[in-house]
Design an enzyme around this catalytic site. Structure first.
Site, PDB file in Angstrom:
ATOM      1  CG  LEU A 127       8.389   3.015   5.219  1.00 43.48           C
ATOM      2  CD1 LEU A 127       8.146   1.905   4.219  1.00 43.48           C
ATOM      3  CD2 LEU A 127       7.071   3.668   5.619  1.00 43.48           C
ATOM      4  CD  GLU A 168      10.249   2.170  10.796  1.00 40.33           C
ATOM      5  OE1 GLU A 168      10.087   3.154  10.048  1.00 40.33           O
ATOM      6  OE2 GLU A 168      10.182   0.995  10.385  1.00 40.33           O
ATOM      7  CE1 TYR A 210       0.218   1.956   4.269  1.00 44.09           C
ATOM      8  CE2 TYR A 210       1.098  -0.270   4.410  1.00 44.09           C
ATOM      9  CZ  TYR A 210       0.959   1.003   4.927  1.00 44.09           C
ATOM     10  OH  TYR A 210       1.573   1.333   6.110  1.00 44.09           O
ATOM     11  CE  LYS A 266       3.230   3.409   3.283  1.00 53.29           C
ATOM     12  NZ  LYS A 266       3.665   3.574   4.676  1.00 53.29           N
TER      13      LYS A 266
END
Length: 293
Positions: free
Chosen positions: A206, A182, A35, A150
């Site tokens: 990411l 993160e 996505y 992702k």
């Protein structure tokens, strides 16, 4: 192997042909999909190229062949804005899965096409948080090692985000044995002695599109941007901490667990980056507006 026709849905029974959703869908059954979320300002996409590039990188990583190239997808997404006559601040959500097929861990045949959809919705800027900053908690990072993809497999992120909410916090800062990676849905940065530190762009985080923009802003303003992981313990003596994502923008962090950062005030470097972000977003708006004329 065909599925029997009567399906239980919630507490009722119905024929499989009457279901409102494809029950044999690989995104639903395996999380077998990817996505993207793209920020929209005044009806124009921000960091459009970066997001489209990342979508295709994610698709390649999971061996998902999309039915269009990058230029074709960009045209479709621009048309989506046009057809909705969107002129406000918002976001786009785009999802692609490996399609609908009888449940099997092995990929379906080439005759099964990906299921793809995208939609846009209003999302005003969170001006209060951008101005005053947010509180966070720390959580152990229990996600898989390929967070650069992702993918739809977000349950650990969801649980961490929910834990933050239940502790009246905006985000959960994740760490592996004390090394900060993160946040549950954003990248995180520590500022010390005029330098920005953040985890290297490896497979376990990411590669955020706003993260790339922050690196660009820092270089332009001669602020050292150092891809070096820091520890949870380092945050107690940080001059500033902030996070970034497409929906959060560049957001000051004023508290981590019980530790207040910079007397609870957003720092100067964070403010400088926020100003650069807003200028850059306006430039993108102008470029897209001119390209449509």
């Amino acid at each position: 192997m065909s599925v029997y026709p009567i399906i239980m849905t919630q507490s009722r029974f119905t024929h499989r042909e009457h279901l409102k959703y494809p029950f044999e869908e690989r995104g639903l059954q395996f999380g077998d999909g990817i996505y993207e979320v793209i920020r929209i300002y005044h009806g124009t996409y921000y960091l459009f190229e970066e997001h489209v590039d990342r979508l295709f990188r994610s698709a390649d990583a999971i061996k998902l062949k999309l039915p269009f190239n990058k230029e074709e997808l960009k045209k479709l997404l621009l048309e989506l804005l046009s057809r909705n006559e969107m002129k406000t601040d918002g976001k786009l959500y785009l999802q692609a899965t490996r399609g609908s097929a009888p449940r099997d861990h092995i990929f379906p045949g080439e005759d099964v096409l990906p299921n793809i959809y995208a939609y846009v919705q209003d999302l005003p800027r969170n001006l209060d948080s951008l101005t005053n900053g947010v509180k966070t908690i720390t959580q152990r990072d229990v996600r898989w090692e390929n967070c650069y993809i992702k993918s739809l497999n977000l349950l650990p992120n969801v649980l961490a985000k929910q834990e933050a909410k239940e502790n009246s916090c905006y985000e959960a800062i994740l760490h592996k044995d004390g090394t900060v990676t993160e946040c549950s849905s954003s990248n995180v940065y520590l500022v010390k002695d005029g330098k920005i530190f953040t985890h290297p762009a490896k497979n376990n985080i990411l590669h955020g599109c706003v993260r790339m923009a922050v690196e660009r802003f820092a270089k332009k303003h001669n602020i050292p941007f150092i891809e070096q992981a820091f520890q949870v313990s380092d945050m107690s003596s940080a001059d500033e901490i902030f996070l970034t994502s497409s929906t959060s923008e560049i957001l000051p962090i004023i508290q981590v667990d019980n530790t207040v950062v910079n007397d609870g005030k957003p720092g100067d470097i964070t403010r400088q980056l926020q100003t650069a972000y807003e200028k850059d977003a306006k430039i993108h708006q102008t470029i897209q507006a001119e390209s449509r004329e």
